[in-house]
Design a protein around this motif. Structure first.
Motif, PDB file in Angstrom:
ATOM      1  N   GLU A  19       0.823  -1.211   0.000  1.00  0.00           N
ATOM      2  CA  GLU A  19       0.000   0.000   0.000  1.00  0.00           C
ATOM      3  C   GLU A  19       0.858   1.263   0.000  1.00  0.00           C
ATOM      4  OE1 GLU A  19      -2.977   2.511  -0.422  1.00  0.00           O
ATOM      5  OE2 GLU A  19      -3.141   0.339  -0.642  1.00  0.00           O
ATOM      6  N   LEU A  20       1.905   1.294   0.830  1.00  0.00           N
ATOM      7  CA  LEU A  20       2.808   2.458   0.825  1.00  0.00           C
ATOM      8  C   LEU A  20       3.487   2.610  -0.532  1.00  0.00           C
ATOM      9  CD1 LEU A  20       4.689   2.636   4.258  1.00  0.00           C
ATOM     10  CD2 LEU A  20       3.121   4.306   3.270  1.00  0.00           C
ATOM     11  N   ALA A  21       3.956   1.502  -1.090  1.00  0.00           N
ATOM     12  CA  ALA A  21       4.620   1.551  -2.397  1.00  0.00           C
ATOM     13  C   ALA A  21       3.672   2.111  -3.455  1.00  0.00           C
ATOM     14  CB  ALA A  21       5.110   0.161  -2.795  1.00  0.00           C
ATOM     15  N   VAL A  49       4.459   5.811  -5.316  1.00  0.00           N
ATOM     16  CA  VAL A  49       4.715   5.766  -6.759  1.00  0.00           C
ATOM     17  C   VAL A  49       3.540   6.394  -7.507  1.00  0.00           C
ATOM     18  CG1 VAL A  49       5.133   4.269  -8.755  1.00  0.00           C
ATOM     19  CG2 VAL A  49       6.295   3.809  -6.583  1.00  0.00           C
ATOM     20  N   GLY A  50       2.320   6.121  -7.057  1.00  0.00           N
ATOM     21  CA  GLY A  50       1.143   6.709  -7.691  1.00  0.00           C
ATOM     22  C   GLY A  50       1.145   8.225  -7.653  1.00  0.00           C
ATOM     23  N   GLN A 108      10.726  -4.580   3.979  1.00  0.00           N
ATOM     24  CA  GLN A 108      11.501  -3.383   3.659  1.00  0.00           C
ATOM     25  C   GLN A 108      11.085  -2.811   2.314  1.00  0.00           C
ATOM     26  OE1 GLN A 108      15.742  -3.842   2.813  1.00  0.00           O
ATOM     27  NE2 GLN A 108      16.119  -2.084   4.138  1.00  0.00           N
ATOM     28  N   LEU A 109      10.973  -1.492   2.260  1.00  0.00           N
ATOM     29  CA  LEU A 109      10.712  -0.785   1.010  1.00  0.00           C
ATOM     30  C   LEU A 109      11.955  -0.010   0.627  1.00  0.00           C
ATOM     31  CD1 LEU A 109       7.779  -0.760   2.557  1.00  0.00           C
ATOM     32  CD2 LEU A 109       7.215   0.699   0.645  1.00  0.00           C
ATOM     33  N   LEU A 137       5.240   9.494   3.801  1.00  0.00           N
ATOM     34  CA  LEU A 137       5.517   8.275   4.560  1.00  0.00           C
ATOM     35  C   LEU A 137       5.153   8.445   6.032  1.00  0.00           C
ATOM     36  CD1 LEU A 137       8.916   7.183   2.993  1.00  0.00           C
ATOM     37  CD2 LEU A 137       6.688   6.068   2.677  1.00  0.00           C
ATOM     38  N   LEU A 138       5.513   9.579   6.615  1.00  0.00           N
ATOM     39  CA  LEU A 138       5.185   9.817   8.026  1.00  0.00           C
ATOM     40  C   LEU A 138       3.673   9.855   8.249  1.00  0.00           C
ATOM     41  CD1 LEU A 138       7.899  12.458   8.934  1.00  0.00           C
ATOM     42  CD2 LEU A 138       7.760  10.091   9.774  1.00  0.00           C
TER      43      LEU A 138
END
Length: 108
Positions: free
Chosen positions: A19-21, A25-26, A56-57, A73-74
């Motif tokens: 989800e973070l990735a 990127v989106g 890990q990302l 990210l935060l």
């Protein structure tokens, strides 16, 4: 000094990493993301030693986009105080660096 950085963070689950990735990127805050895991981490947290499984990302971006990437990210991270670290990409193929630059331009 290079304009490119690789940013790393980790999440407790594969789904959270994906989800973070997708979100970074989106939003073109990173040109691409790689998810590695599970990895086992050993750490100190709140004065206690621990170990745990993480995903890990690795994110590729520019120094210019880094502040927005970090803020995202935060805000979106499942942990209150996640590790977010950036290291310069000192060298890279021209095609790769061009790709990072082109894909982190803010959407118009």
């Amino acid at each position: 000094m290079t304009n490119f950085v690789q940013v790393s963070t980790a999440t407790p689950t594969r789904e959270q990493a994906i989800e973070l990735a997708r979100s970074v990127v989106g939003e073109r805050l990173a040109a691409g993301a790689q998810i590695v895991g599970p990895v086992i981490s050993a750490f100190w947290h709140d004065g206690e030693f621990g170990t745990g499984e993480e995903w890990q990302l690795l994110l590729k971006t520019t120094r210019t986009r880094y502040p927005e990437l970090e803020a995202h990210l935060l805000e979106q991270h499942p942990w209150q105080k996640p590790e977010i670290a950036a290291v310069p990409i000192e060298m890279g193929s021209a095609g790769c660096l061009d790709w990072i630059a082109a894909n982190t331009e803010p959407a118009k």
